[in-house]
Design a protein around this motif. Structure first.
Motif, short mmCIF file in Angstrom:
data_model
loop_
_atom_site.label_atom_id
_atom_site.label_comp_id
_atom_site.label_asym_id
_atom_site.label_seq_id
_atom_site.Cartn_x
_atom_site.Cartn_y
_atom_site.Cartn_z
N PHE A 28 0.83 -1.23 -0.10
CA PHE A 28 0.16 0.21 0.14
C PHE A 28 0.82 1.25 -0.13
O PHE A 28 0.55 2.27 -0.69
CB PHE A 28 -0.87 -0.03 1.13
CG PHE A 28 -1.69 1.26 1.64
CD1 PHE A 28 -0.84 2.46 2.30
CD2 PHE A 28 -2.80 1.56 0.76
CE1 PHE A 28 -1.60 3.50 2.52
CE2 PHE A 28 -3.30 3.04 0.91
CZ PHE A 28 -2.70 3.95 1.74
N GLN A 29 2.14 1.06 0.63
CA GLN A 29 2.91 2.34 0.94
C GLN A 29 3.52 2.86 -0.37
O GLN A 29 3.50 3.85 -0.52
CB GLN A 29 3.81 2.15 2.13
CG GLN A 29 4.47 3.43 2.41
CD GLN A 29 3.61 4.50 2.93
OE1 GLN A 29 2.59 4.31 3.72
NE2 GLN A 29 3.90 5.68 2.28
N GLN A 30 3.90 1.52 -1.07
CA GLN A 30 4.51 1.75 -2.39
C GLN A 30 3.51 2.59 -3.39
O GLN A 30 3.87 3.52 -3.88
CB GLN A 30 4.95 0.35 -3.01
CG GLN A 30 5.81 -0.17 -2.50
CD GLN A 30 7.54 0.14 -2.58
OE1 GLN A 30 7.42 1.08 -3.21
NE2 GLN A 30 8.46 -0.73 -2.18
N ARG A 31 2.32 2.14 -3.24
CA ARG A 31 1.48 2.71 -4.39
C ARG A 31 0.99 4.13 -3.78
O ARG A 31 0.96 4.98 -4.47
CB ARG A 31 0.09 1.81 -4.27
CG ARG A 31 0.00 0.45 -5.07
CD ARG A 31 -1.30 -0.19 -5.32
NE ARG A 31 -2.04 -0.26 -4.19
CZ ARG A 31 -1.94 -1.64 -3.70
NH1 ARG A 31 -1.03 -2.70 -4.20
NH2 ARG A 31 -2.72 -1.93 -2.67
N PHE A 32 1.10 4.28 -2.65
CA PHE A 32 0.84 5.69 -2.09
C PHE A 32 1.82 6.71 -2.29
O PHE A 32 1.54 7.68 -2.76
CB PHE A 32 0.52 5.77 -0.42
CG PHE A 32 0.06 6.99 0.00
CD1 PHE A 32 0.89 7.94 0.53
CD2 PHE A 32 -1.30 7.39 0.16
CE1 PHE A 32 0.65 9.33 1.12
CE2 PHE A 32 -1.54 8.36 0.50
CZ PHE A 32 -0.72 9.39 1.11
N TRP A 33 3.20 6.21 -2.35
CA TRP A 33 4.17 6.74 -2.50
C TRP A 33 4.12 7.29 -4.12
O TRP A 33 4.46 8.60 -4.60
CB TRP A 33 5.66 6.34 -2.31
CG TRP A 33 5.81 6.28 -0.95
CD1 TRP A 33 5.99 7.58 -0.19
CD2 TRP A 33 6.73 5.28 -0.21
NE1 TRP A 33 6.58 7.00 1.18
CE2 TRP A 33 6.92 5.86 1.04
CE3 TRP A 33 7.10 4.13 -0.70
CZ2 TRP A 33 7.67 5.08 1.95
CZ3 TRP A 33 8.02 3.23 0.11
CH2 TRP A 33 8.20 3.80 1.56
N THR A 34 3.68 6.32 -5.10
CA THR A 34 3.44 6.90 -6.28
C THR A 34 2.36 7.89 -6.60
O THR A 34 2.42 8.62 -7.28
CB THR A 34 3.11 5.45 -6.96
OG1 THR A 34 4.13 4.44 -6.91
CG2 THR A 34 2.96 5.70 -8.58
N ALA A 35 1.25 7.50 -5.88
CA ALA A 35 0.07 8.32 -6.06
C ALA A 35 0.71 10.00 -5.45
O ALA A 35 0.35 10.82 -5.96
CB ALA A 35 -1.05 7.91 -5.06
N GLN A 36 1.39 9.90 -4.54
CA GLN A 36 1.78 11.15 -3.95
C GLN A 36 2.57 11.83 -5.08
O GLN A 36 2.51 13.18 -5.35
CB GLN A 36 3.02 10.89 -2.76
CG GLN A 36 2.96 11.86 -1.87
CD GLN A 36 3.69 11.54 -0.64
OE1 GLN A 36 4.85 11.40 -0.77
NE2 GLN A 36 3.26 11.51 0.46
N ARG A 37 3.67 11.08 -5.82
CA ARG A 37 4.21 11.70 -6.66
C ARG A 37 3.35 12.33 -8.12
O ARG A 37 3.82 13.47 -8.36
CB ARG A 37 5.27 10.85 -7.48
CG ARG A 37 6.85 10.84 -6.71
CD ARG A 37 6.74 10.43 -5.46
NE ARG A 37 8.09 10.31 -4.73
CZ ARG A 37 8.22 10.11 -3.51
NH1 ARG A 37 7.30 9.96 -2.58
NH2 ARG A 37 9.37 10.10 -3.03
N TYR A 38 2.39 11.56 -8.23
CA TYR A 38 1.68 12.15 -9.46
C TYR A 38 0.71 13.44 -8.65
O TYR A 38 0.47 14.36 -9.43
CB TYR A 38 0.49 11.03 -9.63
CG TYR A 38 0.84 10.11 -10.56
CD1 TYR A 38 1.18 8.52 -10.27
CD2 TYR A 38 1.31 10.51 -11.97
CE1 TYR A 38 1.64 7.65 -11.28
CE2 TYR A 38 1.64 9.37 -12.90
CZ TYR A 38 1.95 8.05 -12.43
OH TYR A 38 2.21 7.03 -13.44
N ALA A 39 0.35 13.52 -7.37
CA ALA A 39 -0.24 14.45 -6.95
C ALA A 39 0.65 15.81 -6.91
O ALA A 39 0.11 16.97 -7.08
CB ALA A 39 -0.76 14.22 -5.47
N TRP A 40 1.88 15.66 -6.61
CA TRP A 40 2.76 16.70 -6.77
C TRP A 40 2.62 17.28 -8.24
O TRP A 40 2.86 18.61 -8.57
CB TRP A 40 4.14 16.40 -6.37
CG TRP A 40 4.34 16.01 -4.76
CD1 TRP A 40 3.34 15.99 -3.76
CD2 TRP A 40 5.56 15.06 -4.51
NE1 TRP A 40 4.07 15.49 -2.80
CE2 TRP A 40 5.22 15.10 -3.04
CE3 TRP A 40 6.60 14.63 -4.99
CZ2 TRP A 40 5.98 14.39 -1.99
CZ3 TRP A 40 7.45 14.04 -3.96
CH2 TRP A 40 7.20 14.04 -2.88
#
Lengths: 171, 173
Positions: A28-40
């Motif tokens: 989950f954390q890996q996916r969240f980090w990816t989503a975070q980068r997209y959010a940036w």
């Protein structure tokens, strides 16, 4: 024994091979980090859109210019809810008497605040808001305040000739 | 109705923005973060209150809406683990049995110096090879579990970057 009884009734994280009793949820954390980068990236795009004026509040693309004959009209393309907006008319015929009509659909989203110079006549009907100006400079600024978000067609009529313009009011 | 919609919308947006900005925002107390919090508070005030309505009723409804949303969210996170993960996050193990997870630290934007700072502040540890486990908690704080007296660090178990220093290779602590 008390600890065993407690753990039997309450869910607890498993004890890992390294001794830590923790639920890490690494996938989950890996996916969240990816989503975070997209959010940036999205945040950066929002800033760029704002600089371009596509979120209202000024900027090169926040307004649009219309023409009715020799009259030039500067109206907002993107506006913001409860914000003040101006419609600027530059009459090509120069000084004189001019009649401006704002269509009814626009009045569902805009509240007329006043004009600079002030209108000498003002009336409302099912056809919209009619304003009469006697302007020496050939220029009039109409002041409005947006009353609700949405998209509408700003139908402006100057001396009997009309032109529509699409306007978006952001919430 | 507008007050409730504004309150819920701003609460949701701030929650999402805070989560997506990176969890360290919650744990850090640098001057920049302090200033950012002040500016965000001022910026959201007008969006929450709306236009020209400074009545007590409006303020009370807004506060009640925010509290109710918070309570609702806390119930939801207790009932559904997926929502809890999204809202609260999950801890991340940065160091396990003395071995640094370089990828986790890179993606979480944590430098070894930050882990060492947490180790010094919390436990008075001096070197990286004294840290058995380091976990970045959901709050953004870094928890440090040191090697116990009888848990001497083993050779070859230290991070490839060699941040622990020459003592690590000899196994001395």
């Amino acid at each position: 024994m008390d600890h065993d009884a407690a753990s039997a009734t309450l869910p607890a994280p498993v004890i890992r091979a390294d001794g830590l009793q923790i639920d890490e949820h690494r996938q989950f954390q890996q996916r969240f980090w990816t989503a975070q980068r997209y959010a940036w990236g999205v945040a950066g795009m929002v800033v760029i859109l704002a600089l371009c004026g596509l979120t209202g509040g000024g900027g090169p693309l926040s307004r649009q210019t219309l023409r009715i004959g020799s009259t030039e009209i500067d109206v907002p393309r993107i506006a913001r809810w409860t914000a003040d907006e101006d419609i600027r008319l530059r009459f090509g015929a120069g000084s004189g008497t001019h009649r401006v009509m704002v269509g009814p659909e626009a009045l569902d989203h805009l509240r007329f605040v006043g004009g600079t110079p002030a209108a000498v006549t003002q009336s409302s009907s099912h056809k919209g808001l009619a304003l009469g100006f006697e302007t020496g400079t050939g220029a009039v600024d109409l002041h409005f305040r947006t009353t609700r978000p949405g998209m509408f067609s700003l139908e402006l009529t100057v001396d009997g000739v009309g032109v529509p313009a699409g306007v978006i009011v952001l919430p | 109705m507008e007050t409730v919609v504004r309150g819920i919308a701003m609460y949701a947006f701030l929650l999402i923005a805070t989560r997506l900005s990176g969890r360290r925002t919650l744990a850090q107390t640098t001057p920049f973060d302090f200033v950012l919090l002040l500016i965000i508070a001022e910026t959201t005030q007008q969006a929450l209150l709306g236009e020209d309505d400074y009545s007590i009723t409006n303020a009370v409804i807004l506060i009640v809406t925010l509290f109710a949303t918070d309570v609702l969210l806390s119930f939801a996170t207790r009932k559904a683990s997926a929502i809890a993960l999204l809202v609260d996050g999950t801890p991340t193990v940065l160091i396990s049995n003395g071995r640094i997870d370089a990828e986790a630290m890179r993606r979480a934007r944590i430098e070894p110096a930050e882990v060492l700072e947490a180790a010094r502040v919390r436990l008075g540890l001096e070197r990286m090879n004294q840290i058995r486990h380091a976990v970045m908690e959901s709050s953004g704080e870094i928890s440090i579990i040191p090697f116990r007296f009888n848990d001497a660090p083993r050779q070859g178990r230290l991070d490839p970057a060699g941040v622990a220093g020459p003592d690590a290779a000899s196994g001395s602590s």
